[in-house]
Design a protein around this motif. Structure first.
Motif, PDB file in Angstrom:
ATOM      1  N   ASP A  53      -0.739  21.360 -29.717  1.00 45.99           N
ATOM      2  CA  ASP A  53      -1.609  21.824 -30.793  1.00 45.99           C
ATOM      3  C   ASP A  53      -2.947  21.079 -30.683  1.00 45.99           C
ATOM      4  O   ASP A  53      -3.004  19.861 -30.874  1.00 45.99           O
ATOM      5  N   PRO A  54      -4.032  21.821 -30.357  1.00 47.98           N
ATOM      6  CA  PRO A  54      -5.319  21.145 -30.148  1.00 47.98           C
ATOM      7  C   PRO A  54      -5.868  20.442 -31.395  1.00 47.98           C
ATOM      8  O   PRO A  54      -6.754  19.604 -31.291  1.00 47.98           O
ATOM      9  N   THR A  55      -5.317  20.771 -32.580  1.00 53.48           N
ATOM     10  CA  THR A  55      -5.811  20.097 -33.791  1.00 53.48           C
ATOM     11  C   THR A  55      -5.153  18.728 -33.990  1.00 53.48           C
ATOM     12  O   THR A  55      -5.549  17.952 -34.844  1.00 53.48           O
ATOM     13  N   LYS A  56      -4.124  18.457 -33.209  1.00 56.39           N
ATOM     14  CA  LYS A  56      -3.405  17.174 -33.379  1.00 56.39           C
ATOM     15  C   LYS A  56      -3.866  16.163 -32.343  1.00 56.39           C
ATOM     16  O   LYS A  56      -4.388  16.518 -31.298  1.00 56.39           O
ATOM     17  N   LYS A  57      -3.648  14.886 -32.674  1.00 54.95           N
ATOM     18  CA  LYS A  57      -4.076  13.821 -31.754  1.00 54.95           C
ATOM     19  C   LYS A  57      -3.133  13.737 -30.548  1.00 54.95           C
ATOM     20  O   LYS A  57      -1.943  14.053 -30.662  1.00 54.95           O
ATOM     21  N   THR A  58      -3.712  13.309 -29.423  1.00 50.49           N
ATOM     22  CA  THR A  58      -2.913  13.218 -28.185  1.00 50.49           C
ATOM     23  C   THR A  58      -2.590  11.768 -27.850  1.00 50.49           C
ATOM     24  O   THR A  58      -3.471  10.920 -27.795  1.00 50.49           O
ATOM     25  N   GLU A 106       3.797  15.655 -35.155  1.00 48.15           N
ATOM     26  CA  GLU A 106       2.381  15.483 -35.489  1.00 48.15           C
ATOM     27  C   GLU A 106       1.506  15.038 -34.317  1.00 48.15           C
ATOM     28  O   GLU A 106       0.355  14.671 -34.513  1.00 48.15           O
ATOM     29  N   TYR A 107       2.077  14.972 -33.114  1.00 46.35           N
ATOM     30  CA  TYR A 107       1.290  14.506 -31.966  1.00 46.35           C
ATOM     31  C   TYR A 107       1.527  15.385 -30.740  1.00 46.35           C
ATOM     32  O   TYR A 107       2.638  15.908 -30.549  1.00 46.35           O
ATOM     33  N   ASN A 108       0.502  15.497 -29.912  1.00 50.03           N
ATOM     34  CA  ASN A 108       0.686  16.021 -28.554  1.00 50.03           C
ATOM     35  C   ASN A 108       0.969  14.803 -27.682  1.00 50.03           C
ATOM     36  O   ASN A 108       0.288  13.783 -27.817  1.00 50.03           O
ATOM     37  N   ASP A 145      -6.311  10.186 -27.335  1.00 52.27           N
ATOM     38  CA  ASP A 145      -6.701   9.590 -28.615  1.00 52.27           C
ATOM     39  C   ASP A 145      -6.057   8.212 -28.721  1.00 52.27           C
ATOM     40  O   ASP A 145      -6.675   7.257 -29.153  1.00 52.27           O
TER      41      ASP A 145
END
Ligand code: FAD
Ligand code: NAI
Length: 505
Positions: A39-44, A65-67, A148
Motif C-alpha cells: 500500500d503506497p500510503t503506508k510506510k516501508t 500497517e507497513y509495507n 522509511d
C-alpha cells in the motif's frame, strides 16, 4: 476392567488429537492465504538480513500497517546453535534452516523477499543499494530502493585478525556451507590417511584436527567431533580411529570465559577424559597448508603438523556496517559495532535506522538470545509506533478543525477534545527494551552439556547427562517451526539408530 477401558480410550483419543493437530498445523503452514498488497500510503520498512534478529522481527511484526521488504544474501534462516551438529553429520543441513518465505507468506500484508547482498546504505537519502551476487542473475541484478525505516540486522563476519593463512587454509564454523565444507574436508583427511602406503607420520598429521578458539563454538565443535569418533569412526575406520587427535587452542588462560568457574573445570575434565587436548594461553600465529604455528605460554614458537584447522576465534563487524557507521562519525564512535539506544535506534539517525543483533555493540553479549529478543521487541515497538502516529494524526486533525470552526460552543467542544487527545499523546510512551537472560547452555560432547541458569537473583550451574537432555529440549523448543522441530528430532533418532554417514559428498 473399567480403568483399563478408560485408559485405552484416553490413549486413542490423545493419539488421534495429536495426529489431528499435527496434520492441521502442518497443513496450515503449507497453505498460506491471500495477502494484502503493498500500500503506497503506508510506510516501508526495509529489513536487512534473515538471521536471528531479522527473523524474530518478522515473526512478531504485524504487517497490516507497513509495507515490508527483506533483503538478504541467504533466502533462509539458520539455527546456528545446532551448526556444529551438522558439521559431523548428526543433523542434516536442511533440518536447521527455514526459508524466509515460510515466515513472510503468513503475514497479513505481502512481504517482498529479495535474495541480494546490501552494499551501501545512504543515511542522508534513506536508500539501500544491493546486488544479486548469486551464480544465476537476471537482466536486473543491482538496484537501490528507498526506506522509511531500516531494520539493520546483518550480523557479523569471521574475525581472522589478519593472521596469515587463515582465510586460505582454515575452515570456519559460521554459515551452513562452512559446516558442510568442514565435514567434507574431515572425511577427506580420513580417506587420505587410509590411502595405501601412507607413512605413520603422515597418517598422524592427517588425523590431527586443530580447533582454534575456546569460546562456545570451538568447544561445542570439539565435543561433536569426539562423538563422531567414538560413535561411528571407531566402527568404520578401526585401523585409524585411535590415531585421530583433536586439539583445542585458546589464547586466554581458560576456555568458555562466559561460564562459571565450576562449569569451566567440568568441561576441562570432560575433555581430558575424552582425550581432547586443550592448549590455553597459546596463540595461533599462522595457519599453513599442513600445520599451524603456535606461540606457547613460555613465548616459544612451534609448528604443529595437522590435517585440518577449524577457525572459531570470534567475529567482527561487516564492511557494510563500517561504511554505514562512517557516515555518522560523531554519533558512531565505537569501533566494535553500531551504537544503539534502548529503543534499538541507531544513534544519529533520527529514528530512521534500527539496528539489532551482532552488528551492534551493547552491554549484552552477541548471542542469538539477545538478537531474537531485540527483534521481537522492535516488532512490538513498531506496533506501538502505529498507535502513536494515529494519536499524532488525531491531534493534527483536531487542531485543524478547531482553527476552522467559528461557532463558539462547537469550537469549545473541539478544543476540549483536542486537549484530551494531546494529553493522551503526551502520556504515550514506547517502552524501552529490557533483556531477559534465559541462561547460557553449551554441548561438550559425550552426551553432556553445561548450563548456567538464572535462579532466584543468582545463577544455578549444572553439567552432565540431564543437562544434555535439557539442552536438547531447550533448543528443540527454540526452533522457529514445527517442521524444523520434527526434522531435528527425527535426525537425532536416525543418528542414534543408524549412526552418522561417512560418505564424502
Ligand atoms: P545472524 O544470525 O548472523 O544474521 C545475519 C543475517 O544477515 C544473515 O541472514 C546474513 O545472510 C545476512 N547478511 C549478511 N550480510 C548481509 C548484507 N550485506 N545484506 C543483507 N543481509 C546480509 N547464540 C546463542 O545465544 N546460543 C547459542 O547456542 C549459539 N550458538 C552458536 C553456534 C554457532 C556455531 C555460531 C556461529 C553462533 C552461535 N550463537 C549462539 C551466536 C548467534 O548465532 C548470533 O549471536 C546470532 O546469529 C546473531 O544474530 P544476528 O541476527 O545479529 O545475525
Ligand atoms: P568467541 O569470541 O566467544 O571465542 C573466540 C575465542 O577465540 C576467544 O576465547 C579468543 O580468545 C580465542 N582466540 C582468538 N584469536 C585466537 C588465536 N589467534 N589463537 C587462539 N585463540 C584465539 O567466539 P565464538 O565461540 O564463535 O562465539 C561467538 C559468539 O556467539 C559469542 O558471543 C558466544 O557467546 C556466542 N555463542 C554462544 C553459544 C552458546 O551459548 N552455546 C555457542 C556459540 C556461540
Amino acid at each position: 476392567k473399567t480403568v483399563v477401558k478408560v485408559a485405552n480410550r484416553t490413549f486413542w483419543f490423545a493419539l488421534l488429537a495429536g495426529v489431528g493437530s499435527f496434520y492441521y498445523v502442518t497443513k496450515k503452514d503449507r497453505t498460506p492465504g491471500v495477502q494484502l498488497p503493498h500500500d503506497p500510503t503506508k510506510k516501508t520498512i526495509v529489513v536487512l538480513g534473515s538471521g536471528w534478529g531479522a527473523t524474530s522481527f518478522l515473526n512478531t511484526l504485524d504487517t497490516t500497517e507497513y509495507n515490508v521488504v527483506v533483503v538478504s544474501p541467504k533466502n533462509f534462516f539458520l539455527f546456528t546453535p545446532l551448526l556444529p551438529s551438522v558439521a559431523v553429520g548428526t543433523l542434516s543441513p536442511r533440518s536447521i534452516i527455514q526459508p524466509t518465505r515460510y515466515v513472510t507468506r503468513h503475514k497479513t500484508r505481502a512481504v517482498e523477499v529479495i535474495e541480494a547482498e546490501a552494499q551501501h546504505v545512504d543515511v542522508a537519502n534513506k536508500t539501500v543499494s544491493f546486488i544479486d551476487n548469486s551464480d544465476i542473475q537476471g537482466a536486473v541484478s543491482s538496484t537501490t530502493i528507498p526506506y522509511d525505516y531500516l531494520v539493520y540486522a546483518v550480523g557479523a563476519e569471521v574475525q581472522t585478525f589478519g593472521i596469515p593463512g587463515v582465510t586460505d587454509h582454515a575452515c570456519f564454523m559460521k554459515e551452513l556451507n562452512d559446516a558442510e565444507k568442514m565435514q567434507r574436508r574431515f572425511l577427506d583427511c580420513l580417506e587420505s590417511a587410509a590411502f595405501h602406503g601412507q607413512s605413520q607420520e603422515e597418517i598422524e598429521r592427517l588425523l590431527h584436527i586443530v580447533v582454534v578458539g575456546g569460546g562456545p563454538t570451538g568447544v561445542e565443535l570439539s565435543g561433536e567431533l569426539h562423538d563422531f569418533l567414538e560413535e561411528d569412526l571407531k566402527s568404520w575406520y578401526p585401523e585409524l580411529a585411535d590415531k585421530i587427535k583433536i586439539t583445542l587452542v585458546e589464547a586466554l588462560p581458560s576456555v568458555l570465559p562466559m561460564f562459571s568457574k565450576r562449569l569451566i573445570e567440568y568441561t576441562m575434565s570432560t575433555f581430558k577424559e575424552s582425550k581432547i587436548d586443550i592448549l590455553t594461553q597459546t596463540m595461533v600465529k599462522e595457519v599453513k597448508d599442513k600445520s599451524v604455528t603456535l606461540a606457547l605460554p613460555d613465548k616459544s614458537v612451534i609448528e604443529m603438523p595437522c590435517g585440518m584447522v577449524v577457525w572459531a576465534a570470534g567475529n567482527k563487524g561487516r564492511a557494510i556496517t563500517q561504511d554505514l557507521m562512517s557516515q555518522l562519525p560523531t554519533a558512531q564512535t565505537n569501533k566494535r559495532g553500531i551504537t544503539i539506544d534502548e529503543y534499538m535506534e541507531m544513534k544519529g539517525t533520527n529514528g530512521s535506522i534500527f539496528a539489532i543483533g551482532d552488528c551492534t555493540t551493547s552491554s549484552h553479549a552477541p548471542t542469538a538470545q539477545v538478537a531474537s529478543q531485540q527483534g521481537a521487541y522492535l516488532a512490538r515497538a513498531f506496533a506501538q509506533r502505529v498507535k502513536r502516529d494515529q494519536l499524532e494524526a488525531n491531534v493534527a486533525e483536531l487542531e485543524r478543525s478547531a482553527a476552522m470552526i467559528l461557532h463558539e460552543d462547537e469550537r469549545k467542544k473541539v478544543v476540549d477534545e483536542l486537549e484530551g487527545a494531546k494529553r493522551q499523546l503526551a502520556k504515550f510512551k514506547i517502552r524501552p527494551f529490557t533483556y531477559s537472560h534465559q541462561g547460557t547452555l553449551a554441548y561438550i560432547g559425550s552426551d553432556k552439556a553445561i548450563a548456567d541458569l538464572p535462579f532466584l537473583n543468582g545463577s544455578f550451574a549444572s553439567g552432565g547427562f540431564l543437562t544434555f537432555y535439557f539442552w536438547r529440549s531447550a533448543y528443540l523448543s527454540t526452533l522457529f517451526s514445527l517442521r524444523n522441530r520434527t526434522l531435528v528430532a527425527t535426525d537425532w533418532v536416525r543418528t542414534k539408530v543408524f549412526g552418522r554417514d561417512v560418505s564424502r559428498e
